[in-house]
Design an enzyme around this catalytic site. Sequence first.
Site, PDB file in Angstrom:
ATOM      1  N   SER A 284     -59.930 -40.350 -31.900  1.00  0.00           N
ATOM      2  CA  SER A 284     -58.683 -39.777 -32.598  1.00  0.00           C
ATOM      3  C   SER A 284     -58.218 -38.573 -31.773  1.00  0.00           C
ATOM      4  CB  SER A 284     -59.344 -39.530 -33.799  1.00  0.00           C
ATOM      5  OG  SER A 284     -58.343 -39.081 -34.876  1.00  0.00           O
TER       6      SER A 284
ATOM      7  N   ASP B 139     -51.155 -38.304 -32.939  1.00  0.00           N
ATOM      8  CA  ASP B 139     -52.444 -37.862 -32.193  1.00  0.00           C
ATOM      9  C   ASP B 139     -52.855 -39.132 -31.426  1.00  0.00           C
ATOM     10  OD1 ASP B 139     -53.204 -39.713 -34.089  1.00  0.00           O
ATOM     11  OD2 ASP B 139     -54.964 -38.758 -34.792  1.00  0.00           O
TER      12      ASP B 139
ATOM     13  N   ASP C  10     -54.939 -41.575 -31.227  1.00  0.00           N
ATOM     14  CA  ASP C  10     -54.989 -43.081 -31.827  1.00  0.00           C
ATOM     15  C   ASP C  10     -53.917 -43.281 -32.643  1.00  0.00           C
ATOM     16  OD1 ASP C  10     -55.871 -41.497 -33.997  1.00  0.00           O
ATOM     17  OD2 ASP C  10     -57.407 -43.095 -34.458  1.00  0.00           O
TER      18      ASP C  10
ATOM     19  N   ASP D 173     -52.826 -42.250 -35.473  1.00  0.00           N
ATOM     20  CA  ASP D 173     -52.669 -42.449 -37.248  1.00  0.00           C
ATOM     21  C   ASP D 173     -52.416 -41.327 -37.760  1.00  0.00           C
ATOM     22  OD1 ASP D 173     -55.109 -40.991 -36.883  1.00  0.00           O
ATOM     23  OD2 ASP D 173     -56.381 -42.621 -37.735  1.00  0.00           O
TER      24      ASP D 173
END
Length: 453
Positions: free
Chosen positions: A107, A246, A248, A250
Amino acid sequence: MGRKYFGTDGVRGRVGEMPITPEFVMRLGYAAGMTLTHTEVLPAGERPTVLIGKDTRVSGYMLEAALEAGFAAAGVDVMLAGPSPTPAVAYLTRALRLQAGVVISASHNPYFDNGIKFFSATGSKLPDAVEEEIERRIDEPMCCADSPRIGRARRISDAAGRYIEFCKSTFPTDQHLRGIKIALDCAHGAAYHIAPAIFHELGAEVLTIGVEPNGLNINDGVGATHAEALREFVLSSGADLGLALDGDGDRLIMVDRDGHIYDGDKLLYIVARARQREGRLEGVVGTLMSNLGFERAIERLGSPFARSKVGDRYVLEMMVERGWKLGGENSGHIICLDRHTTGDGIVSALQVLSALRATGETLAEACQDLAFYPQKLINVPMRPGFEWAGNPIIRDAERIAVEELGADGRVLLRPSGTEPVLRVMVEGKDGPNVDALAQRLAAAVTAASSAKN
């Protein structure tokens, strides 16, 4: 049974150290594959199939190969999506009727970290019981299916295109983004080749930063956790607004043309306000860290509000439990269950933009009724094993602070899950008083932790 490897967002750590090593990740893939083969009821001769996506970290290649080997040894077929946002994997797993989806990502963390998280066939995070079953199997001997039953792997060539069309489908067909100049920061992450196309195809003029991943620069001074980079880009480019994702994809943070930053609470309020105007706001879930001013603003909309534990996993669980469609965190995780099964930075941005297009408002105008309360957060070091929860010194200090704040304030004590500190948060209408109470409470924690037994 507790979870030994799984945290609130899968298995995560520094690459090369347990549990993010090739050997462990292969065993994790094998254990997950064996769990699937023993729980999924499929027609005779069919094998379970999982989808694997990843962000742009250099370690993703290594971990993808390890996962693929583990799944294949367990007799599970693998579809490889390549660099894909976490919510894309959730969507594609559901759309392709697969048994599970796996994301290789840490993430918003630096490139030297990585992690593995799973989605069920419905595009939701795995229940605790399934993760516990996977953990149980990790410690069992690893074998290999007979040659005819070994899993196969293939790449999906159109994964990005499928997800782009899905995201566009969440934006009203009677709206467009023509006439808007958007500054977009993709954090050199998984959405670098996807997000620009979505906003461009909906009509916006798109300017980009954070779209040149090299395996080592993900989240490095850019993205949702470094909104100052987007702020500078918006101001220098003359964009109407900015969007930051960010690593990833999400999380979402936005910036207006004047350089003001809008966190998850503010963006969630804009979406909630739009839903309320349309008569479809059942309730909103925030977290223990959601600002009290946000809670009051949601209540003024005539909507119930509830707080979950920190973590989008817990936000989603409470949303499902209450039958509500909207929730999120101030960090930028926003979940719109009438659009997707999980938090999605791109889909969330489209919901905010749709709300603004419907009224012709700017971000500032849409948030004019939202006033945040001053908030002070102090991380107080504690000695290992200190039982803070029942300590009388801390409880007395907490009680006094709560009484002094009254109904217009809040105190939260929360241990960190990653370091030996107690997070002391105080919130209220009077900024100087909030700071003083937080310092006093932090001092009480320090004194209690230092005292001899």
